[in-house]
Scaffold this motif. Structure first.
Motif, mmCIF file in Angstrom:
data_model
loop_
_atom_site.group_PDB
_atom_site.id
_atom_site.type_symbol
_atom_site.label_atom_id
_atom_site.label_comp_id
_atom_site.label_asym_id
_atom_site.label_seq_id
_atom_site.Cartn_x
_atom_site.Cartn_y
_atom_site.Cartn_z
ATOM 1 N N SER A 283 0.852 -1.190 0.000
ATOM 2 C CA SER A 283 0.000 0.000 0.000
ATOM 3 C C SER A 283 0.882 1.232 0.000
ATOM 4 O O SER A 283 1.967 1.237 0.576
ATOM 5 C CB SER A 283 -0.892 0.021 1.235
ATOM 6 O OG SER A 283 -1.800 -1.055 1.206
ATOM 7 N N ALA A 284 0.396 2.304 -0.631
ATOM 8 C CA ALA A 284 1.177 3.532 -0.720
ATOM 9 C C ALA A 284 1.189 4.303 0.588
ATOM 10 O O ALA A 284 1.973 5.217 0.753
ATOM 11 C CB ALA A 284 0.633 4.421 -1.831
ATOM 12 N N SER A 285 0.319 3.936 1.539
ATOM 13 C CA SER A 285 0.233 4.682 2.787
ATOM 14 C C SER A 285 -0.062 3.735 3.933
ATOM 15 O O SER A 285 -0.709 2.714 3.763
ATOM 16 C CB SER A 285 -0.876 5.732 2.683
ATOM 17 O OG SER A 285 -1.080 6.350 3.921
ATOM 18 N N PHE A 286 0.399 4.083 5.091
ATOM 19 C CA PHE A 286 0.077 3.323 6.303
ATOM 20 C C PHE A 286 -1.106 3.953 7.025
ATOM 21 O O PHE A 286 -1.518 3.516 8.073
ATOM 22 C CB PHE A 286 1.284 3.274 7.242
ATOM 23 C CG PHE A 286 2.441 2.523 6.661
ATOM 24 C CD1 PHE A 286 2.389 1.159 6.498
ATOM 25 C CD2 PHE A 286 3.582 3.194 6.257
ATOM 26 C CE1 PHE A 286 3.447 0.464 5.953
ATOM 27 C CE2 PHE A 286 4.647 2.509 5.719
ATOM 28 C CZ PHE A 286 4.585 1.138 5.567
ATOM 29 N N ASP A 287 -1.639 5.010 6.443
ATOM 30 C CA ASP A 287 -2.703 5.776 7.066
ATOM 31 C C ASP A 287 -4.020 5.001 7.015
ATOM 32 O O ASP A 287 -4.439 4.537 5.973
ATOM 33 C CB ASP A 287 -2.843 7.115 6.342
ATOM 34 C CG ASP A 287 -3.805 8.064 7.021
ATOM 35 O OD1 ASP A 287 -4.006 9.141 6.464
ATOM 36 O OD2 ASP A 287 -4.332 7.729 8.085
ATOM 37 N N GLY A 288 -4.699 4.876 8.133
ATOM 38 C CA GLY A 288 -5.987 4.209 8.190
ATOM 39 C C GLY A 288 -7.144 5.167 7.988
ATOM 40 O O GLY A 288 -8.286 4.820 8.244
ATOM 41 N N ASN A 289 -6.895 6.364 7.515
ATOM 42 C CA ASN A 289 -7.914 7.380 7.312
ATOM 43 C C ASN A 289 -8.892 6.932 6.227
ATOM 44 O O ASN A 289 -8.496 6.710 5.084
ATOM 45 C CB ASN A 289 -7.244 8.700 6.923
ATOM 46 C CG ASN A 289 -8.214 9.845 6.785
ATOM 47 O OD1 ASN A 289 -9.416 9.647 6.655
ATOM 48 N ND2 ASN A 289 -7.682 11.051 6.802
ATOM 49 N N SER B 76 6.400 4.948 -5.300
ATOM 50 C CA SER B 76 5.566 5.479 -4.228
ATOM 51 C C SER B 76 4.386 6.195 -4.861
ATOM 52 O O SER B 76 4.368 6.438 -6.071
ATOM 53 C CB SER B 76 6.364 6.436 -3.334
ATOM 54 O OG SER B 76 6.773 7.570 -4.086
ATOM 55 N N ALA B 77 3.412 6.536 -4.029
ATOM 56 C CA ALA B 77 2.249 7.264 -4.541
ATOM 57 C C ALA B 77 1.648 8.115 -3.434
ATOM 58 O O ALA B 77 1.713 7.766 -2.251
ATOM 59 C CB ALA B 77 1.203 6.295 -5.085
ATOM 60 N N ALA B 78 1.063 9.232 -3.844
ATOM 61 C CA ALA B 78 0.339 10.101 -2.926
ATOM 62 C C ALA B 78 -1.132 10.071 -3.331
ATOM 63 O O ALA B 78 -1.459 10.206 -4.507
ATOM 64 C CB ALA B 78 0.876 11.527 -3.000
ATOM 65 N N THR B 79 -2.008 9.877 -2.348
ATOM 66 C CA THR B 79 -3.436 9.751 -2.648
ATOM 67 C C THR B 79 -4.264 10.890 -2.068
ATOM 68 O O THR B 79 -5.481 10.793 -2.009
ATOM 69 C CB THR B 79 -3.961 8.407 -2.109
ATOM 70 O OG1 THR B 79 -3.720 8.349 -0.705
ATOM 71 C CG2 THR B 79 -3.304 7.232 -2.793
ATOM 72 N N VAL B 80 -3.632 11.962 -1.660
ATOM 73 C CA VAL B 80 -4.339 13.076 -1.029
ATOM 74 C C VAL B 80 -5.424 13.634 -1.947
ATOM 75 O O VAL B 80 -6.529 13.919 -1.512
ATOM 76 C CB VAL B 80 -3.339 14.183 -0.620
ATOM 77 C CG1 VAL B 80 -4.064 15.402 -0.094
ATOM 78 C CG2 VAL B 80 -2.366 13.657 0.410
ATOM 79 N N LEU B 81 -5.136 13.762 -3.244
ATOM 80 C CA LEU B 81 -6.120 14.303 -4.182
ATOM 81 C C LEU B 81 -7.234 13.306 -4.504
ATOM 82 O O LEU B 81 -8.288 13.693 -5.003
ATOM 83 C CB LEU B 81 -5.441 14.747 -5.477
ATOM 84 C CG LEU B 81 -4.420 15.877 -5.342
ATOM 85 C CD1 LEU B 81 -3.770 16.171 -6.692
ATOM 86 C CD2 LEU B 81 -5.076 17.125 -4.776
ATOM 87 N N SER B 82 -7.010 12.025 -4.215
ATOM 88 C CA SER B 82 -8.000 11.002 -4.526
ATOM 89 C C SER B 82 -9.289 11.175 -3.728
ATOM 90 O O SER B 82 -10.365 10.823 -4.197
ATOM 91 C CB SER B 82 -7.430 9.605 -4.264
ATOM 92 O OG SER B 82 -6.321 9.388 -5.090
#
Length: 96
Positions: A18-24, A66-72
């Protein structure tokens, strides 16, 4: 005069993740696929001088690092960072 030949290879395997460990729940997870990358190099030392031929990512793997998903979360795309394409080169140097 002393001659010394050097050969080397690097094999990298990175499994899917996964690109993030964030559970948000408001930020979607982005799954990065696995990849294999191979680098090769050969060098020759001649006295104090050194010449090296190298090739990085010889299979020209288009890996997502890597990837950023903030805009998703607002309907935008994931922003992926890609591996550098195949690179072939030569380096020259000297030892003091």
């Amino acid at each position: 005069m002393k001659l010394r030949l050097r050969l080397g290879a690097t094999l990298r395997f990175v499994s899917d993740r996964s690109a993030s460990f964030d559970g948000n729940l408001g930020v979607p997870q982005y799954e990065l696929p696995d990849y294999v990358a191979i680098d090769l190099r050969a060098g020759l030392d001649v006295g104090r001088f050194e010449i090296q031929l190298f090739s990085c990512n010889i299979t020209d793997e288009r890996a997502q690092l890597s990837a950023a998903t903030v805009l998703s979360s607002a309907g935008g795309p994931a922003q992926a960072t890609m591996m550098q394409p195949r690179t072939i080169g030569i380096s020259l140097g000297s030892h003091l």
